[in-house]
Design a protein around this motif. Structure first.
Motif, PDB file in Angstrom:
ATOM      1  N   ALA A 107     -15.379 -55.206 -48.835  1.00  0.00           N
ATOM      2  CA  ALA A 107     -15.488 -56.096 -49.993  1.00  0.00           C
ATOM      3  C   ALA A 107     -16.273 -55.436 -51.118  1.00  0.00           C
ATOM      4  N   GLY A 108     -15.760 -55.586 -52.334  1.00  0.00           N
ATOM      5  CA  GLY A 108     -16.470 -55.088 -53.507  1.00  0.00           C
ATOM      6  C   GLY A 108     -16.244 -53.638 -53.837  1.00  0.00           C
ATOM      7  N   HIS A 116     -11.757 -56.354 -48.935  1.00  0.00           N
ATOM      8  CA  HIS A 116     -12.504 -57.491 -48.394  1.00  0.00           C
ATOM      9  C   HIS A 116     -13.125 -57.033 -47.079  1.00  0.00           C
ATOM     10  N   ARG A 121     -12.066 -64.304 -48.684  1.00  0.00           N
ATOM     11  CA  ARG A 121     -12.907 -64.880 -49.722  1.00  0.00           C
ATOM     12  C   ARG A 121     -14.209 -65.463 -49.194  1.00  0.00           C
ATOM     13  N   GLU A 122     -14.308 -65.721 -47.921  1.00  0.00           N
ATOM     14  CA  GLU A 122     -15.477 -66.414 -47.381  1.00  0.00           C
ATOM     15  C   GLU A 122     -16.699 -65.522 -47.197  1.00  0.00           C
ATOM     16  N   HIS A 124     -19.055 -62.317 -48.573  1.00  0.00           N
ATOM     17  CA  HIS A 124     -19.406 -61.397 -49.661  1.00  0.00           C
ATOM     18  C   HIS A 124     -19.727 -60.010 -49.119  1.00  0.00           C
ATOM     19  N   ASN A 125     -20.604 -59.955 -48.120  1.00  0.00           N
ATOM     20  CA  ASN A 125     -21.015 -58.672 -47.566  1.00  0.00           C
ATOM     21  C   ASN A 125     -21.367 -58.814 -46.095  1.00  0.00           C
ATOM     22  N   GLU A 224     -23.416 -62.198 -45.332  1.00  0.00           N
ATOM     23  CA  GLU A 224     -23.649 -62.989 -46.535  1.00  0.00           C
ATOM     24  C   GLU A 224     -22.357 -63.746 -46.839  1.00  0.00           C
ATOM     25  N   TRP A 225     -22.395 -65.054 -46.631  1.00  0.00           N
ATOM     26  CA  TRP A 225     -21.224 -65.903 -46.838  1.00  0.00           C
ATOM     27  C   TRP A 225     -21.123 -66.345 -48.294  1.00  0.00           C
ATOM     28  N   ASN A 226     -20.007 -66.935 -48.658  1.00  0.00           N
ATOM     29  CA  ASN A 226     -19.869 -67.380 -50.043  1.00  0.00           C
ATOM     30  C   ASN A 226     -20.327 -68.815 -50.238  1.00  0.00           C
ATOM     31  N   ARG A 246     -27.344 -68.723 -47.711  1.00  0.00           N
ATOM     32  CA  ARG A 246     -25.964 -68.499 -47.256  1.00  0.00           C
ATOM     33  C   ARG A 246     -25.827 -67.198 -46.468  1.00  0.00           C
ATOM     34  N   THR A 247     -26.901 -66.830 -45.761  1.00  0.00           N
ATOM     35  CA  THR A 247     -26.904 -65.580 -44.989  1.00  0.00           C
ATOM     36  C   THR A 247     -27.332 -65.838 -43.555  1.00  0.00           C
TER      37      THR A 247
END
Length: 280
Positions: A107-108, A116, A121-122, A124-125, A224-226, A246-247
């Motif tokens: 992702a990123g 991803h 999408r759910e 981040h990292n 790390e979730w969204n 959210r982690t």
């Protein structure tokens, strides 16, 4: 020689559109055929490099993408949803090497086609023992805990760069070069599959080029979730700690628990947070 082939979809030759990755989406059926074509190129390479057995795992989404009627009949195909080890289902210490086909960047990643990590999408990292991790590191580390080296990675150019970052000078085949997340300059599938075959045959014939990913225990997985709702829901699992709004974080000496937990959390995250496009 016994070879394990894990096949994802985002890094398959010819594919760039999220709809091509989703059952019912525009172009999905053709995408499954292209995915099977890339897989068959790697399977043929393994057998031509003197493999006696090849096990192939359908590693994308629900694991129902590879065409069972078109796959090389000499292999064993592992498919279906909710496999305990997900992308690595079927792999054990009896294998001589692993091959990752159709993989993508984490992702990123700039210019990473359909980039991803584990979910579209759910998430981040993801960090493994403090190191940012994509699916290449996560799966190579699992193979490494079993003593199984990686012989070949195929995918987009960003995935190949990530594979070398994780594994050193591992053989890799770039079948497309991203200009953005959903656009790329493509090697046409027929030529890309020939490239996979030739690189795979050569790589599997040269043990010195295989690379083992070694990660020392204990293993700490930080996600790390969204959304806070996903993190809070996953934190209900015994051993999973909420370390931020959210982690989540989980530590174990057994890497199979890392892979299994990712699968369980993905199921929870899909129910809690997935209300739109998979990669949107």
């Amino acid at each position: 020689m016994k070879i394990f082939v894990s096949v994802d979809m985002e890094g398959v030759s010819g594919l760039t559109d999220p709809e091509e990755m989703r059952a019912g989406g525009r172009g999905y059926e053709r995408g499954c055929e292209l995915m099977t074509g890339d897989a068959n190129a790697a399977i043929r390479a393994a057998f031509d490099a003197s493999a006696a057995e090849v096990v192939v795992a359908d590693a994308h989404g629900g694991g129902r993408n590879l065409r069972a009627d078109l796959i090389d009949p000499r292999c064993t195909l592992v498919r279906g949803p909710y496999k305990p080890m997900r992308m690595a289902e079927g792999l054990d210490a009896s294998f001589d090497a692993a091959v990752y086909v159709g993989y993508h960047a984490r992702a990123g990643t700039a210019r990473g086609v359909l980039n991803h990590t584990w979910m579209g999408r759910e998430i981040h990292n993801v960090h493994l023992n403090g190191r940012i991790a994509g699916e290449i590191l996560l799966m190579a580390a699992y193979a490494g805990t079993l003593g199984v080296p990686v012989a070949l990675v195929t995918g987009d150019a960003a995935a190949c760069a990530e594979a070398r970052e994780v594994l050193g000078d591992v053989p890799a085949v770039a079948v497309k070069t991203g200009s953005d997340r959903y656009a790329a300059a493509l090697v046409p599938p027929a030529r890309a599959q020939q490239m996979i075959y030739e690189a795979g045959r050569d790589a599997l014939s040269e043990v010195a080029n295989w690379r083992t990913c070694e990660v020392d225990p204990p293993y700490t997985l930080r996600v790390e979730w969204n959304a806070t709702a996903i993190a809070q829901s996953c934190a209900v699992i015994p051993g999973v700690e909420l370390v931020g709004p959210r982690t989540t974080e989980f530590t174990t000496d057994d890497y199979t628990q890392i892979v299994g937990l990712l699968g369980v959390c993905a199921t929870i995250a899909g129910d809690v947070g997935c209300t739109g496009r998979h990669y949107g």
